[in-house]
Write a protein that holds these residues in place. Sequence first.
Motif, PDB file in Angstrom:
ATOM      1  N   PRO A 480       0.834  -1.141  -0.048  1.00  0.00           N
ATOM      2  CA  PRO A 480       0.302  -0.022  -0.269  1.00  0.00           C
ATOM      3  C   PRO A 480       1.144   1.003  -0.394  1.00  0.00           C
ATOM      4  O   PRO A 480       1.819   1.752   0.828  1.00  0.00           O
ATOM      5  CB  PRO A 480      -1.174   0.110   1.699  1.00  0.00           C
ATOM      6  CG  PRO A 480      -0.515  -1.345   1.946  1.00  0.00           C
ATOM      7  CD  PRO A 480       0.405  -2.077   1.074  1.00  0.00           C
ATOM      8  N   LEU A 481       0.589   2.064  -1.085  1.00  0.00           N
ATOM      9  CA  LEU A 481       1.104   3.389  -0.914  1.00  0.00           C
ATOM     10  C   LEU A 481       0.042   4.606   0.285  1.00  0.00           C
ATOM     11  O   LEU A 481      -0.589   5.050  -1.393  1.00  0.00           O
ATOM     12  CB  LEU A 481       1.624   3.636  -2.332  1.00  0.00           C
ATOM     13  CG  LEU A 481       2.807   2.901  -3.068  1.00  0.00           C
ATOM     14  CD1 LEU A 481       2.091   3.305  -4.838  1.00  0.00           C
ATOM     15  CD2 LEU A 481       3.789   2.640  -2.271  1.00  0.00           C
ATOM     16  N   THR A 482       0.473   4.302   0.411  1.00  0.00           N
ATOM     17  CA  THR A 482       0.288   6.018   1.864  1.00  0.00           C
ATOM     18  C   THR A 482       0.738   6.909   1.685  1.00  0.00           C
ATOM     19  O   THR A 482       1.779   7.633   2.096  1.00  0.00           O
ATOM     20  CB  THR A 482      -0.095   5.564   2.881  1.00  0.00           C
ATOM     21  OG1 THR A 482      -0.550   4.212   3.010  1.00  0.00           O
ATOM     22  CG2 THR A 482      -1.272   6.625   3.811  1.00  0.00           C
ATOM     23  N   LEU A 483       0.545   8.408   1.119  1.00  0.00           N
ATOM     24  CA  LEU A 483       0.634   9.119   1.206  1.00  0.00           C
ATOM     25  C   LEU A 483       0.358  10.529   1.913  1.00  0.00           C
ATOM     26  O   LEU A 483      -1.018  10.124   2.259  1.00  0.00           O
ATOM     27  CB  LEU A 483       0.852   9.389  -0.035  1.00  0.00           C
ATOM     28  CG  LEU A 483       1.155  11.482  -0.756  1.00  0.00           C
ATOM     29  CD1 LEU A 483       1.702  11.567  -2.583  1.00  0.00           C
ATOM     30  CD2 LEU A 483       0.262  12.470  -0.555  1.00  0.00           C
ATOM     31  N   ILE A 524      -4.102   9.639   2.045  1.00  0.00           N
ATOM     32  CA  ILE A 524      -4.463   9.294   0.519  1.00  0.00           C
ATOM     33  C   ILE A 524      -4.170   7.827   0.696  1.00  0.00           C
ATOM     34  O   ILE A 524      -2.336   7.710   0.546  1.00  0.00           O
ATOM     35  CB  ILE A 524      -4.815  10.014  -0.420  1.00  0.00           C
ATOM     36  CG1 ILE A 524      -5.350   9.279  -2.170  1.00  0.00           C
ATOM     37  CG2 ILE A 524      -3.309  10.335  -0.560  1.00  0.00           C
ATOM     38  CD1 ILE A 524      -5.963  10.051  -2.575  1.00  0.00           C
ATOM     39  N   HIS A 525      -4.715   6.926   0.113  1.00  0.00           N
ATOM     40  CA  HIS A 525      -4.043   5.793   0.036  1.00  0.00           C
ATOM     41  C   HIS A 525      -3.935   5.225  -1.778  1.00  0.00           C
ATOM     42  O   HIS A 525      -4.836   5.105  -2.368  1.00  0.00           O
ATOM     43  CB  HIS A 525      -5.199   4.738   0.423  1.00  0.00           C
ATOM     44  CG  HIS A 525      -4.844   4.669   2.717  1.00  0.00           C
ATOM     45  ND1 HIS A 525      -3.873   4.410   3.250  1.00  0.00           N
ATOM     46  CD2 HIS A 525      -5.367   5.003   3.240  1.00  0.00           C
ATOM     47  CE1 HIS A 525      -4.274   4.925   4.400  1.00  0.00           C
ATOM     48  NE2 HIS A 525      -5.404   4.604   4.697  1.00  0.00           N
ATOM     49  N   LEU A 526      -3.085   5.923  -2.000  1.00  0.00           N
ATOM     50  CA  LEU A 526      -2.864   5.867  -3.637  1.00  0.00           C
ATOM     51  C   LEU A 526      -3.582   3.440  -4.046  1.00  0.00           C
ATOM     52  O   LEU A 526      -3.076   3.359  -3.040  1.00  0.00           O
ATOM     53  CB  LEU A 526      -1.537   5.856  -4.294  1.00  0.00           C
ATOM     54  CG  LEU A 526      -1.592   7.231  -4.328  1.00  0.00           C
ATOM     55  CD1 LEU A 526      -0.018   8.070  -4.535  1.00  0.00           C
ATOM     56  CD2 LEU A 526      -2.336   7.767  -4.863  1.00  0.00           C
ATOM     57  N   PRO A 527      -3.529   3.495  -5.420  1.00  0.00           N
ATOM     58  CA  PRO A 527      -4.076   2.041  -5.549  1.00  0.00           C
ATOM     59  C   PRO A 527      -2.223   1.085  -5.073  1.00  0.00           C
ATOM     60  O   PRO A 527      -1.552   1.626  -5.773  1.00  0.00           O
ATOM     61  CB  PRO A 527      -3.853   1.890  -6.503  1.00  0.00           C
ATOM     62  CG  PRO A 527      -3.986   3.678  -7.217  1.00  0.00           C
ATOM     63  CD  PRO A 527      -3.918   5.053  -6.094  1.00  0.00           C
ATOM     64  N   GLN A 528      -3.184   0.381  -4.772  1.00  0.00           N
ATOM     65  CA  GLN A 528      -1.379  -0.450  -4.547  1.00  0.00           C
ATOM     66  C   GLN A 528      -1.219  -1.464  -6.057  1.00  0.00           C
ATOM     67  O   GLN A 528      -1.953  -1.261  -6.803  1.00  0.00           O
ATOM     68  CB  GLN A 528      -1.802  -1.831  -3.846  1.00  0.00           C
ATOM     69  CG  GLN A 528      -0.866  -2.720  -3.503  1.00  0.00           C
ATOM     70  CD  GLN A 528      -1.226  -4.116  -2.400  1.00  0.00           C
ATOM     71  OE1 GLN A 528      -1.908  -3.259  -1.331  1.00  0.00           O
ATOM     72  NE2 GLN A 528      -1.187  -5.645  -2.991  1.00  0.00           N
ATOM     73  N   ILE A 529      -0.537  -1.626  -5.978  1.00  0.00           N
ATOM     74  CA  ILE A 529      -0.209  -1.425  -7.249  1.00  0.00           C
ATOM     75  C   ILE A 529       1.007  -2.797  -7.710  1.00  0.00           C
ATOM     76  O   ILE A 529       2.490  -3.808  -6.795  1.00  0.00           O
ATOM     77  CB  ILE A 529       1.307  -0.875  -8.045  1.00  0.00           C
ATOM     78  CG1 ILE A 529       1.192   1.208  -8.027  1.00  0.00           C
ATOM     79  CG2 ILE A 529       1.881  -0.579  -9.629  1.00  0.00           C
ATOM     80  CD1 ILE A 529       0.058   1.024  -9.020  1.00  0.00           C
ATOM     81  N   SER A 530       0.977  -3.642  -8.874  1.00  0.00           N
ATOM     82  CA  SER A 530       1.263  -4.741  -8.941  1.00  0.00           C
ATOM     83  C   SER A 530       2.512  -5.278  -9.823  1.00  0.00           C
ATOM     84  O   SER A 530       3.133  -6.118  -9.326  1.00  0.00           O
ATOM     85  CB  SER A 530       0.464  -6.075  -9.744  1.00  0.00           C
ATOM     86  OG  SER A 530      -0.211  -5.979 -10.915  1.00  0.00           O
ATOM     87  N   GLU A 531       3.044  -3.988 -10.372  1.00  0.00           N
ATOM     88  CA  GLU A 531       4.147  -3.881 -11.472  1.00  0.00           C
ATOM     89  C   GLU A 531       4.985  -3.147 -11.625  1.00  0.00           C
ATOM     90  O   GLU A 531       4.236  -1.960 -11.355  1.00  0.00           O
ATOM     91  CB  GLU A 531       3.933  -4.579 -12.853  1.00  0.00           C
ATOM     92  CG  GLU A 531       2.746  -4.289 -13.673  1.00  0.00           C
ATOM     93  CD  GLU A 531       2.428  -4.984 -15.091  1.00  0.00           C
ATOM     94  OE1 GLU A 531       2.375  -3.835 -15.699  1.00  0.00           O
ATOM     95  OE2 GLU A 531       2.266  -5.500 -15.451  1.00  0.00           O
TER      96      GLU A 531
END
Length: 799
Positions: A480-483, A524-531
């Motif tokens: 998870p990318l939390t900005l 804000i929680h940016l979308p979790q990126i798979s690649e």
Amino acid sequence: AKLPRQLCRIVSPKPLDAARAAQRRWAAKNIIKLSLKGSKFYLISCIIFLFFNLSTAQNPIPKKGPVFNDEVVPRIIISIPPDSLDQLIQLGSQGDNHHYISRMIFDNGEVVDTVERVGFRLRGNTSRGSQKKSFKISFNTYEPGRKFYGLEKLNINGEHNDPSIMRSKICWDMLREMGIPAPRANHVQLYINNQYVGLYLNVEHIDEEFVENRFGNQDGNLYKCTWPATLEYEGDDPAVYQQEMWGKRPYQLKTNLESDDYSDLSNFIAILNNSASADFECELEEVFHVDAYLKVLAFDILTSNWDGPIYNKNNFYLYHNQATGQFEYIPFDLDNTFGIDWFIGDLATRDIYNWKPTGEARPLYTRLLNHKPYKNRFSFYMQQMLETVFNPTILHPYLDTLKEKIDVYVIGDPFRSKDYGWSLEDYHTSYEAALGQHVEYGLKPYISERYESALGQLKLENIEPIFQSIQLPLPITNTPLTLTAEVIDDNSIASINCCYSIGESPDVTCMPMQLVTETNQYTIHLPQISEATTIHYFITAIDNDGLEKSYPNCGPLSLSIDNKTLPLFINEIQARNTSTISDEAEQFDDWLELYNSGEESINLSTLFLTDDETRPDKWQLPDLTIAPKSFLLIWADEDQEQGELHSNFKLSGSGEFIGLFEKSGDDFVPIDGFTFGEQVEDKTYGRIPDGGGILQEMIPTPNVSNDLTSAVNDLLKINFQIFPNPTANQVTISILDHTFTDLSVTGIDLLGQVVFEAPMVNNQLTWNMRNLPNGTYFVQLKEQGQLIGIEKVLLVNHE
């Protein structure tokens, strides 16, 4: 590539006028660049390795450590051959920078270290001709690469112009409180060949180690700027800024000496002087950290630092921060402050908006104060200083405390009175009254008069929102990318939105950021990126006065997402553990928990944990294996003698970085990491759900799942029930199969706020939840203050 307006879309449950306006500006200005190869674009492109912080970049306020510990007055003992000492201090050697071989003993009462073959020389400018001289200690002159607690050099300053021996010290302390990257400092006792030579100020040396420590990199150009460094435009040729005056360069390059390339400084000076008013903010903020300097500007004027760049075109550093592309301003040499005056007069009442010399060019000062948004922000920061760090009710008692600490060392200082004939009584008087000559004010009278004068002159107008910091966790896939953005304002924020696009997609998503309760931080929680890919984003804030500001000022940031190499997470940390769980020695120390979310066991021997972004190899994990879907608790207690799962660092309760890295050849690959803020006693910060979940404040669950419905109860073996659950109004909490004599119940919301507390009688209690908003809450049971159980309750369908 252009971003057609019709391709933008807003994803939000409600219309977001601010986001739409920002989106239209973004599209109209054509500032998104979907291809980063070979493009020249108006944005700050950040390939973020750890996290990006506007006001600090990495770590502006490092720990004081043993060298700068000011709880005591350490002793520095220099042993130097007598003939070398005679040569060092003789009149003809004042321009000599030769380092004489010496031995240094450092003793702060807890740490006693002896360092052989250090370099010892005079330092300073006019102070070289004084009776009480200043010195430099170099640890790497005769032992290349050697450092003393991460330092290559120490500056030991005599402060001979200041009868209080205090002005520089409180300046450095104030800057530290303001979050400005500035040297650490403390008073020290200096002995030379077993003779006490006086009370000195130990001030951190500004070099590549300093900038690495503050900004996380040292590859940029570091310039020492001394008289007459006006930052005036002299032409486009970088060579014009390399010219010497009186045997030295006013802009002296201290790093990257082989390339000797001044093109970055030349570009900065050209933008500062020549940018059109309409483009000034965009162009200047691309190359200069304006907001940090506006704070220093307020500081210089309140402390009457006339020997800096505003008045005397002197004494500052500029560092070209490679993480941001911006120059950072670093203050330097602050003894001529707080009413020390040789030729100006009336420093305590001088106009705060007209501080430079009449008729002389000071473009950094004049262009910023002639630009209304910057002038308003400068006034805002000055008001903040007057309320906090430059307030007599705060500074005067602080001075009394510091003075009491150093009094005994001033009494025996044999050189203190030799330059100006100051008696011991003059030292005491200098805090309360002027002494004449260049000491036109006592310290406290200057503070009081300057405070009243500045307060009366202050002209406050509404400011735009100010972005103090932007923080991100390690940008890696499947995490998870939390900005987090810290935004301040003189009023309050009405809305704040983050807009982003992923990869080369032209679609822009704008979402509202959520306020962290009772802080200035929004997440804000940016979308979790798979690649692996790139996220482009910017943030826009509007305050309740309708004033709007975006970060960055004129274009999006670019965040590169790299592949996560191991399914291993820092799942939970506790930096203020007073009663949650104890180690083998029955000590309630800091701890962190690792979690293997994968399907295979992971050996830890090539992995490292650190609380210092600049040192990914700080502590190597032991040769252990963590099984799939399993947890491992590590004590962050700086006590490795207690076992292999005890690290060599502690966690800071006030917040810091924590990271997990894997060594791959000579490189360190990020596995997981994040920056956490101020921690609450006996709560933790972790991921819910385990591994891939969002970081948040939570109830402690050491070595078990962060799913709070059962984990702690399994660990503590407590059996209790809550009925009805879910509930519309109230719940009854009952203990089963246990008898307790001192039991209490605490209700906690999802943000960790206590919303209910009461003692339990006869193993049962009813909690009326009618006045609470619908949502999830946690019931925490404690016996005699010790946690014994946790359960979740859902409140629904009530008005």
